[in-house]
Motif scaffolding. Structure first.
Motif, PDB file in Angstrom:
ATOM      1  N   ILE A 129       0.841  -1.193   0.000  1.00 24.59           N
ATOM      2  CA  ILE A 129       0.000   0.000   0.000  1.00 24.59           C
ATOM      3  C   ILE A 129       0.876   1.243   0.000  1.00 24.59           C
ATOM      4  CG2 ILE A 129      -1.790   1.265   1.291  1.00 24.59           C
ATOM      5  CD1 ILE A 129      -2.722  -1.472   0.220  1.00 24.59           C
ATOM      6  N   ASP A 130       0.569   2.194  -0.869  1.00 27.15           N
ATOM      7  CA  ASP A 130       1.257   3.478  -0.883  1.00 27.15           C
ATOM      8  C   ASP A 130       0.977   4.167   0.453  1.00 27.15           C
ATOM      9  OD1 ASP A 130       1.423   6.456  -1.253  1.00 27.15           O
ATOM     10  OD2 ASP A 130       2.067   5.845  -3.262  1.00 27.15           O
ATOM     11  N   SER A 131       2.023   4.511   1.171  1.00 24.52           N
ATOM     12  CA  SER A 131       1.838   5.046   2.528  1.00 24.52           C
ATOM     13  C   SER A 131       1.172   6.418   2.565  1.00 24.52           C
ATOM     14  CB  SER A 131       3.181   5.109   3.267  1.00 24.52           C
ATOM     15  OG  SER A 131       4.061   5.999   2.622  1.00 24.52           O
ATOM     16  N   GLU A 132       1.219   7.151   1.470  1.00 29.34           N
ATOM     17  CA  GLU A 132       0.578   8.475   1.463  1.00 29.34           C
ATOM     18  C   GLU A 132      -0.845   8.441   0.931  1.00 29.34           C
ATOM     19  OE1 GLU A 132       2.802  11.760  -0.056  1.00 29.34           O
ATOM     20  OE2 GLU A 132       4.662  11.032   0.860  1.00 29.34           O
ATOM     21  N   THR A 133      -1.081   7.677  -0.138  1.00 29.61           N
ATOM     22  CA  THR A 133      -2.395   7.704  -0.774  1.00 29.61           C
ATOM     23  C   THR A 133      -3.304   6.565  -0.327  1.00 29.61           C
ATOM     24  OG1 THR A 133      -1.730   6.331  -2.650  1.00 29.61           O
ATOM     25  CG2 THR A 133      -1.383   8.728  -2.847  1.00 29.61           C
ATOM     26  N   GLY A 134      -2.710   5.501   0.226  1.00 25.58           N
ATOM     27  CA  GLY A 134      -3.500   4.334   0.596  1.00 25.58           C
ATOM     28  C   GLY A 134      -3.832   3.440  -0.583  1.00 25.58           C
ATOM     29  N   GLU A 135      -3.340   3.773  -1.769  1.00 26.15           N
ATOM     30  CA  GLU A 135      -3.603   2.970  -2.958  1.00 26.15           C
ATOM     31  C   GLU A 135      -2.754   1.712  -2.962  1.00 26.15           C
ATOM     32  OE1 GLU A 135      -3.242   5.192  -6.599  1.00 26.15           O
ATOM     33  OE2 GLU A 135      -4.191   6.953  -5.695  1.00 26.15           O
ATOM     34  N   ARG A 136      -3.302   0.660  -3.539  1.00 24.66           N
ATOM     35  CA  ARG A 136      -2.583  -0.590  -3.679  1.00 24.66           C
ATOM     36  C   ARG A 136      -1.521  -0.453  -4.775  1.00 24.66           C
ATOM     37  NH1 ARG A 136      -5.039  -6.559  -4.861  1.00 24.66           N
ATOM     38  NH2 ARG A 136      -3.012  -7.552  -4.839  1.00 24.66           N
ATOM     39  N   VAL A 137      -0.358  -1.087  -4.548  1.00 26.34           N
ATOM     40  CA  VAL A 137       0.755  -1.033  -5.490  1.00 26.34           C
ATOM     41  C   VAL A 137       1.102  -2.462  -5.907  1.00 26.34           C
ATOM     42  CG1 VAL A 137       3.173  -0.351  -5.799  1.00 26.34           C
ATOM     43  CG2 VAL A 137       1.650   1.036  -4.361  1.00 26.34           C
ATOM     44  N   ARG A 138       1.274  -2.676  -7.210  1.00 27.22           N
ATOM     45  CA  ARG A 138       1.661  -4.003  -7.700  1.00 27.22           C
ATOM     46  C   ARG A 138       3.138  -4.247  -7.413  1.00 27.22           C
ATOM     47  NH1 ARG A 138      -0.408  -3.304 -13.715  1.00 27.22           N
ATOM     48  NH2 ARG A 138       1.103  -1.660 -13.407  1.00 27.22           N
TER      49      ARG A 138
END
Length: 166
Positions: A129-138
């Motif tokens: 998880i991107d620590s700033e946006t909360g988006e999932r990262v592959r």
């Protein structure tokens, strides 16, 4: 159990592996996370010898991953529980389970354990998880970089990094 230590190595992975110890300790941590706490239950679940179990429990306690608590005085009996640090290592066991399930390493019968959200009952899986946006990262989009604790060996490893990922 341990042929060479990781002392002096600038590597968080090596540090966690040193704290855990070996494969038997991983299974002990798994069982503690499932609620087993008594010595005999841990021995039965893992199939490990008494000598090995005693050694691994002592190692996990020395590394502050578990706590030993007396639950009986005559004769003295102890149970083992995960510490806060130990609970953090459960992410390692869940990651191993997730990879094992993906590749069906325990057979075609399906995953032996499922991890679900206690509140919703929906299945869970570990993700980056991107620590700033909360988006999932592959995984293929992850780029390792030298951190503030990097030494020359870490920087050398990174010179071998390929840009393409599977």
């Amino acid at each position: 159990m341990r042929s060479k230590g990781f002392d002096g190595m600038a590597c968080s992975i090596a540090g966690v592996l040193a704290a855990i110890g070996d494969r038997w300790a991983v299974l002990i941590l798994r069982d503690l996370s499932l609620g087993l706490s008594k010595y005999e239950d841990l021995r039965r679940s893992t199939g490990v010898t008494n000598a090995t179990l005693s050694d691994r429990l002592r190692h996990l306690e020395d590394n502050e991953l578990i706590e030993r608590r007396r639950y009986q005085t005559n004769p003295e009996r102890y149970e083992y529980v995960l510490s806060r640090k130990g609970w953090d290592t459960i992410l390692v066991t869940q990651a191993l389970a997730q990879v094992g399930d993906k590749w069906a390493v325990s057979g075609d019968g399906g995953p032996p354990l499922k991890f679900v959200n206690r509140k919703t009952g929906r299945p869970l899986k570990l993700a980056l998880i991107d620590s700033e946006t909360g988006e999932r990262v592959r995984v293929r989009d992850v780029l390792p970089q030298a951190g503030p604790g990097a030494d020359d060996l870490v920087r050398w490893r990174l010179t071998h990094l390929k840009n393409e990922r599977p």
